[in-house]
Design an enzyme around this catalytic site. Structure first.
Site, PDB file in Angstrom:
ATOM      1  N   LYS A   1      10.978   1.923  -2.655  1.00  0.00           N
ATOM      2  CA  LYS A   1      11.865   1.058  -3.113  1.00  0.00           C
ATOM      3  C   LYS A   1      11.337   0.023  -4.035  1.00  0.00           C
ATOM      4  O   LYS A   1      12.049  -0.124  -5.190  1.00  0.00           O
ATOM      5  CB  LYS A   1      12.760   0.047  -2.235  1.00  0.00           C
ATOM      6  CG  LYS A   1      13.105   0.480  -0.889  1.00  0.00           C
ATOM      7  CD  LYS A   1      13.985  -0.647  -0.077  1.00  0.00           C
ATOM      8  CE  LYS A   1      13.195  -0.919   1.048  1.00  0.00           C
ATOM      9  NZ  LYS A   1      14.082  -0.939   2.464  1.00  0.00           N
TER      10      LYS A   1
ATOM     11  N   LYS B   1       0.752  -6.013  -1.773  1.00  0.00           N
ATOM     12  CA  LYS B   1       1.739  -6.548  -2.300  1.00  0.00           C
ATOM     13  C   LYS B   1       1.647  -8.016  -3.039  1.00  0.00           C
ATOM     14  O   LYS B   1       1.981  -8.310  -4.012  1.00  0.00           O
ATOM     15  CB  LYS B   1       2.878  -7.051  -1.312  1.00  0.00           C
ATOM     16  CG  LYS B   1       3.863  -5.433  -0.975  1.00  0.00           C
ATOM     17  CD  LYS B   1       5.216  -5.733  -0.143  1.00  0.00           C
ATOM     18  CE  LYS B   1       5.752  -4.286   0.011  1.00  0.00           C
ATOM     19  NZ  LYS B   1       6.769  -4.513   0.436  1.00  0.00           N
TER      20      LYS B   1
ATOM     21  N   LYS C   1       3.623   6.887  -2.556  1.00  0.00           N
ATOM     22  CA  LYS C   1       4.592   7.016  -1.403  1.00  0.00           C
ATOM     23  C   LYS C   1       5.955   6.781  -2.413  1.00  0.00           C
ATOM     24  O   LYS C   1       6.065   5.933  -3.440  1.00  0.00           O
ATOM     25  CB  LYS C   1       4.484   5.528  -0.660  1.00  0.00           C
ATOM     26  CG  LYS C   1       5.141   5.870   0.523  1.00  0.00           C
ATOM     27  CD  LYS C   1       5.081   4.260   1.222  1.00  0.00           C
ATOM     28  CE  LYS C   1       5.953   2.956   0.869  1.00  0.00           C
ATOM     29  NZ  LYS C   1       6.420   1.916   1.826  1.00  0.00           N
TER      30      LYS C   1
END
Ligand code: ATP
Ligand code: LTN
Length: 347
Positions: free
Chosen positions: A213, A127, A210
């Site tokens: 969102k 991230k 994956k």
């Protein structure tokens, strides 16, 4: 050093094991990966466990966010969980920031976590890589420590999550054992509960990544609250592989394998049975049937979510009750923790 077991951390012989899990309110809807990887287990485990589930809004501010949107998404997240079948009579569903003990325990756990240990967390690396590590917040860095606090406060035995959370669960176990070793038996060492078949649902357009969102494109993700038309279209346009055979083969046919895995989970039919059923048929037939089963699953959830969101006062009341129940447990654990680490009790 105190070594006697802490009574609040021992599940008595006749009590149900405890489950805790959390999900971030970081999108307008949960998606199929959340549903199959985690939320379906949350619902099922209510029958066998003493269940605590939280909408982790403190985790949701580790990346830049909009306050009004966070407030709305927190309610949408809670409404979806009730709509999925989390039963407020049997389970405790609450909002993380309503229970201040989460941040309090997080501080204590942070003080027994090594900087190097935290630096190895892959979710932080992924991230923070987007904006560069120095632009990432300290909150994003300490995110897994707050997650450990979420779990340990409730003395959870099991934690249902997707494969991407395995490393955070390992850290949680390490921290529980370290604390118990240094200060005396205080925490249950929790186990991750990650059913293999649905541990990683992949993106429909990029079937090796994956479904997520934050990083999937709109075409790659199936949202629980999406309308039937777009859902059907996305399934029909899912990337498939060369050849025409419908067989599960992760290495050579990741697209078809993902579709089979999803269909198998939604219909509770084994993959070999599906391979036999679709033998000699094209990808189109499989996709059409899969789209229908996605709609059959999602539509009632969407309708119930809409109803729950129409009465915000009632939704907030349910969350208030959840917070009260959660807080009673969290407070007890924190009292022990304070005593164990040597904080002076208030006169
Ligand atoms: P992001 O990718 O933006 O971090 P997310 O889509 O992974 O978000 P989370 O709120 O982080 O969503 O995850 C909620 C739960 O759903 C976690 O237990 C996570 O492991 C699980 N999960 C998320 N995506 C998948 C997936 N594609 N397959 C299986 N489980 C998943
Ligand atoms: N990090 C998790 C969300 C999460 C969680 C938890 C999961 C926060 N606290 C406690 C299980 C238990 C995620 O991103 N999926």
């Amino acid at each position: 050093m105190p070594t006697e077991p802490n009574p609040s951390s021992v599940t008595p012989g006749n009590a149900r094991p405890r489950v805790l899990s959390g999900i971030q309110p970081t999108a307008d809807s949960f998606h199929l990966g959340n549903y199959l990887g985690a939320l379906r287990q949350w619902v099922a485990m209510q029958d066998t466990h003493d269940a605590f589930y939280c909408v982790v809004d403190l985790h949701a501010i580790t990346m830049p966010h909009d306050p009004a949107l966070l407030r709305r998404r927190t309610r949408v997240a809670a409404a979806q969980l009730f709509a999925l079948g989390i039963d407020p009579e049997r389970s405790t569903l609450f909002v993380q920031s309503h229970v201040p003990e989460h941040t309090e325990l997080s501080w204590v756990m942070g003080c027994i976590t090594g900087f190097g240990e935290a630096s190895r967390m892959t979710q932080f690396k992924d991230k923070s890589a987007k904006e560069g590590t120095s632009a990432a917040s300290i909150g994003l860095f300490t995110y897994p420590i707050l997650q450990a606090a979420d779990i340990l406060l409730y003395q959870a035995d099991q934690v249902p999550v997707g494969e991407d959370q395995r490393q955070h669960l390992e850290l949680t176990r390490t921290l529980a054992q370290r604390f118990n070793h240094r200060f005396g038996e205080t925490f249950v060492t929790p186990e991750a509960y990650i059913p293999k078949a649905t541990a990683k649902i992949t993106d429909l357009q990029e079937p090796t990544a994956k479904m997520s969102k934050s990083s999937s494109s709109p075409q790659g993700i199936l949202d629980l609250l999406e309308e039937p038309g777009p859902l059907r279209k996305k399934v029909m346009r899912a990337v498939t592989d060369t050849g025409t055979e419908i067989v599960a083969d992760e290495a050579n046919k990741p697209g078809v394998t993902n579709l089979l895995r999803i269909y198998s989970a939604l219909t509770e039919t084994s993959i070999p049975d599906l391979e036999r059923r679709y033998e000699g048929q094209g990808y189109g037939t499989l996709k059409k049937d899969l789209a229908q089963s996605v709609l059959d699953t999602f539509t009632p959830i969407r309708e119930r979510t809409e109803k729950l969101l129409a009465d915000e006062a009632q939704l907030d009341r349910l969350l208030g009750l959840g917070a009260e129940r959660a807080r009673a447990v969290a407070r007890r654990t924190m009292e022990d923790v304070r005593e164990r680490v040597g904080f002076l009790g208030r006169a």
